[in-house]
Design a protein around this motif. Structure first.
Motif, PDB file in Angstrom:
ATOM      1  N   MET A  32       0.844  -1.066   0.052  1.00 14.56           N
ATOM      2  CA  MET A  32      -0.134   0.115  -0.110  1.00 14.56           C
ATOM      3  C   MET A  32       1.096   1.326   0.023  1.00 14.56           C
ATOM      4  O   MET A  32       1.710   1.404   0.600  1.00 14.56           O
ATOM      5  CB  MET A  32      -0.913  -0.025   1.206  1.00 14.56           C
ATOM      6  CG  MET A  32      -1.612   1.264   1.286  1.00 14.56           C
ATOM      7  SD  MET A  32      -2.750   1.254   2.917  1.00 14.56           S
ATOM      8  CE  MET A  32      -4.109   0.060   2.291  1.00 14.56           C
ATOM      9  N   LEU A  33       0.517   2.051  -0.876  1.00 11.45           N
ATOM     10  CA  LEU A  33       1.197   3.514  -0.629  1.00 11.45           C
ATOM     11  C   LEU A  33       0.308   4.408  -0.147  1.00 11.45           C
ATOM     12  O   LEU A  33      -0.995   4.378  -0.701  1.00 11.45           O
ATOM     13  CB  LEU A  33       1.618   4.084  -2.331  1.00 11.45           C
ATOM     14  CG  LEU A  33       2.749   3.464  -2.848  1.00 11.45           C
ATOM     15  CD1 LEU A  33       3.047   4.265  -4.307  1.00 11.45           C
ATOM     16  CD2 LEU A  33       3.954   3.413  -2.098  1.00 11.45           C
ATOM     17  N   MET A  34       0.489   5.256   0.717  1.00 17.86           N
ATOM     18  CA  MET A  34      -0.220   6.488   1.119  1.00 17.86           C
ATOM     19  C   MET A  34       0.603   7.632   0.473  1.00 17.86           C
ATOM     20  O   MET A  34       1.546   7.917   0.309  1.00 17.86           O
ATOM     21  CB  MET A  34       0.046   6.511   2.665  1.00 17.86           C
ATOM     22  CG  MET A  34      -1.058   7.855   2.975  1.00 17.86           C
ATOM     23  SD  MET A  34      -1.299   7.954   4.832  1.00 17.86           S
ATOM     24  CE  MET A  34       0.410   8.260   5.463  1.00 17.86           C
ATOM     25  N   LEU A  35      -0.692   8.330  -0.222  1.00 13.47           N
ATOM     26  CA  LEU A  35      -0.095   9.618  -1.083  1.00 13.47           C
ATOM     27  C   LEU A  35      -0.872  10.823  -0.364  1.00 13.47           C
ATOM     28  O   LEU A  35      -1.973  10.890  -0.316  1.00 13.47           O
ATOM     29  CB  LEU A  35      -0.435   9.475  -2.573  1.00 13.47           C
ATOM     30  CG  LEU A  35      -0.167   8.269  -3.163  1.00 13.47           C
ATOM     31  CD1 LEU A  35      -0.656   8.154  -4.701  1.00 13.47           C
ATOM     32  CD2 LEU A  35       1.508   8.243  -3.232  1.00 13.47           C
ATOM     33  N   ILE A  36       0.107  11.735  -0.213  1.00 12.70           N
ATOM     34  CA  ILE A  36      -0.561  13.134   0.441  1.00 12.70           C
ATOM     35  C   ILE A  36      -0.321  14.116  -0.398  1.00 12.70           C
ATOM     36  O   ILE A  36       0.637  14.520  -0.778  1.00 12.70           O
ATOM     37  CB  ILE A  36      -0.073  13.227   1.755  1.00 12.70           C
ATOM     38  CG1 ILE A  36      -0.091  12.072   2.956  1.00 12.70           C
ATOM     39  CG2 ILE A  36      -0.491  14.592   2.381  1.00 12.70           C
ATOM     40  CD1 ILE A  36       0.617  12.153   4.084  1.00 12.70           C
ATOM     41  N   GLY A  37      -1.547  14.861  -0.950  1.00 13.80           N
ATOM     42  CA  GLY A  37      -1.177  15.787  -1.563  1.00 13.80           C
ATOM     43  C   GLY A  37      -2.556  16.142  -2.434  1.00 13.80           C
ATOM     44  O   GLY A  37      -3.606  15.982  -1.813  1.00 13.80           O
ATOM     45  N   GLY A  38      -2.563  16.587  -3.722  1.00 12.26           N
ATOM     46  CA  GLY A  38      -3.592  16.895  -4.442  1.00 12.26           C
ATOM     47  C   GLY A  38      -4.647  15.825  -4.616  1.00 12.26           C
ATOM     48  O   GLY A  38      -4.222  14.598  -4.492  1.00 12.26           O
ATOM     49  N   PRO A  39      -5.992  15.912  -4.960  1.00 16.95           N
ATOM     50  CA  PRO A  39      -6.803  14.743  -5.203  1.00 16.95           C
ATOM     51  C   PRO A  39      -6.257  13.958  -6.404  1.00 16.95           C
ATOM     52  O   PRO A  39      -5.827  14.580  -7.598  1.00 16.95           O
ATOM     53  CB  PRO A  39      -8.146  15.475  -5.458  1.00 16.95           C
ATOM     54  CG  PRO A  39      -7.890  16.780  -5.888  1.00 16.95           C
ATOM     55  CD  PRO A  39      -6.627  17.259  -4.981  1.00 16.95           C
ATOM     56  N   ILE A  40      -6.525  12.606  -6.413  1.00 17.71           N
ATOM     57  CA  ILE A  40      -6.112  11.673  -7.422  1.00 17.71           C
ATOM     58  C   ILE A  40      -7.442  11.285  -8.069  1.00 17.71           C
ATOM     59  O   ILE A  40      -8.241  10.721  -7.496  1.00 17.71           O
ATOM     60  CB  ILE A  40      -5.209  10.813  -7.109  1.00 17.71           C
ATOM     61  CG1 ILE A  40      -3.814  11.178  -6.461  1.00 17.71           C
ATOM     62  CG2 ILE A  40      -5.097   9.584  -7.905  1.00 17.71           C
ATOM     63  CD1 ILE A  40      -2.818  10.319  -5.883  1.00 17.71           C
ATOM     64  N   ARG A  41      -7.540  11.376  -9.526  1.00 20.17           N
ATOM     65  CA  ARG A  41      -8.689  10.745 -10.129  1.00 20.17           C
ATOM     66  C   ARG A  41      -8.313   9.491 -10.728  1.00 20.17           C
ATOM     67  O   ARG A  41      -9.386   8.858 -10.796  1.00 20.17           O
ATOM     68  CB  ARG A  41      -9.013  11.869 -11.226  1.00 20.17           C
ATOM     69  CG  ARG A  41     -10.499  11.766 -11.890  1.00 20.17           C
ATOM     70  CD  ARG A  41     -10.766  12.827 -12.834  1.00 20.17           C
ATOM     71  NE  ARG A  41      -9.769  13.216 -13.782  1.00 20.17           N
ATOM     72  CZ  ARG A  41      -9.641  12.516 -14.934  1.00 20.17           C
ATOM     73  NH1 ARG A  41     -10.595  11.369 -15.262  1.00 20.17           N
ATOM     74  NH2 ARG A  41      -8.562  12.625 -15.902  1.00 20.17           N
ATOM     75  N   ILE A  42      -7.350   9.421 -11.237  1.00 22.11           N
ATOM     76  CA  ILE A  42      -7.029   8.025 -11.913  1.00 22.11           C
ATOM     77  C   ILE A  42      -5.728   7.393 -11.320  1.00 22.11           C
ATOM     78  O   ILE A  42      -4.749   8.042 -11.151  1.00 22.11           O
ATOM     79  CB  ILE A  42      -6.705   8.371 -13.651  1.00 22.11           C
ATOM     80  CG1 ILE A  42      -7.861   8.693 -14.117  1.00 22.11           C
ATOM     81  CG2 ILE A  42      -6.247   6.851 -14.075  1.00 22.11           C
ATOM     82  CD1 ILE A  42      -7.993   9.227 -15.620  1.00 22.11           C
ATOM     83  N   ALA A  43      -5.372   6.240 -11.112  1.00 23.70           N
ATOM     84  CA  ALA A  43      -4.408   5.482 -10.690  1.00 23.70           C
ATOM     85  C   ALA A  43      -4.379   3.906 -11.351  1.00 23.70           C
ATOM     86  O   ALA A  43      -5.271   3.233 -10.838  1.00 23.70           O
ATOM     87  CB  ALA A  43      -4.361   5.482  -9.333  1.00 23.70           C
ATOM     88  N   HIS A  44      -3.339   3.760 -12.206  1.00 20.01           N
ATOM     89  CA  HIS A  44      -3.412   2.366 -12.793  1.00 20.01           C
ATOM     90  C   HIS A  44      -2.147   1.775 -13.050  1.00 20.01           C
ATOM     91  O   HIS A  44      -1.124   2.654 -13.267  1.00 20.01           O
ATOM     92  CB  HIS A  44      -4.320   2.190 -13.827  1.00 20.01           C
ATOM     93  CG  HIS A  44      -4.326   3.057 -14.944  1.00 20.01           C
ATOM     94  ND1 HIS A  44      -5.588   3.689 -15.534  1.00 20.01           N
ATOM     95  CD2 HIS A  44      -3.179   3.690 -15.525  1.00 20.01           C
ATOM     96  CE1 HIS A  44      -4.999   4.656 -16.420  1.00 20.01           C
ATOM     97  NE2 HIS A  44      -3.825   4.563 -16.416  1.00 20.01           N
TER      98      HIS A  44
END
Length: 242
Positions: free
Chosen positions: A67-79
């Motif tokens: 699992m990655l936790m990303l802190i920042g702007g909203p993410i719409r797509i991840a693949h």
């Protein structure tokens, strides 16, 4: 405003079996991925019991994940593997990340300020060794392109981990079935504490932990929930398609 997005992958598939009574906290046996059908069947049967007879020995099967936790702007797509391309909007940036030597392409509005990495455990086979046609034995959050929602809660079932536990966890929002809608991200000292839920822990730490306050799984969940809480109490979870 910053947001918290979790990216979860179960790739590459990596099974383990938790052995109770081996040491003070049990033992995670990772040497099970290469077993033949006969060798695996024998795990779930007492010595000398034919494979044609039903299993009569309980085993606690789990899957490792990342699992990655990303802190920042909203993410719409991840693949995985394919660039965002024409799907990228004018106010977004395409960012490349890596999990287990494999590239993830992300469409983010703004930037990613911080990335943290964890190992996860989820239940895999049923206690008698079965999986269904989708290759899992218990309910789990399915991989899909759209993210699930997250919000913190104090859950009455999680409180039963041990006396004095406050039940802190994350509710996963958007499951397609009633069982999926009950899935949480919560502390799991060992695999017996999750059936459909997700248990994060420090990256690369595959030990069973003592069921005590402040164990590494406890600290990890509180770290993640704390970041979500500080950013409005809402987050997102992408369960990546492999």
């Amino acid at each position: 405003m910053e947001t918290v997005t979790l990216l979860l992958t179960r790739w590459p598939k990596d099974e383990f079996i938790y052995e109770r009574g081996v040491g003070p906290d049990g033992y995670n046996n990772d040497e099970v991925d290469g077993l033949t059908d006969a060798e695996r069947g024998a795990l779930y049967r007492s010595a000398g019991r034919p494979l044609t007879m039903p299993a009569n020995r309980v085993r606690f099967s789990g899957l490792w994940g990342t699992m990655l936790m990303l802190i920042g702007g909203p993410i719409r797509i991840a693949h995985f593997d394919r660039q965002i391309g024409d799907e990228l909007r004018d106010d977004e940036e395409e960012i490349e990340l890596t999990i287990n030597h494999r590239t993830i392409y992300v469409a983010v509005k703004g930037t990613i300020a911080e990335t943290r990495r964890y190992t996860t455990i989820e239940r895999y086979r049923t206690d008698d060794g079965r999986v269904n046609k989708w290759d899992f034995g218990y309910v789990r959050m399915v991989s899909r392109e759209q993210p699930y929602g997250l919000h913190p809660e104090r859950n009455s079932v999680v409180k039963t981990l041990r006396p004095g536990h406050d039940g802190l966890c994350l509710r996963v929002i958007g499951g397609a079935s009633a069982q999926q809608q009950a899935i949480l991200i919560h502390e799991a000292p060992n695999i017996t504490w999750v059936t459909g839920c997700i248990g994060p822990r420090p990256h690369g730490d595959r030990r069973p932990f003592p069921n005590t306050p402040g164990n590494p799984a406890d600290r990890t969940v509180r770290e993640i929930v704390g970041e979500v809480t500080r950013r409005g109490g809402k987050g997102s979870l992408f369960v990546l398609k492999s």
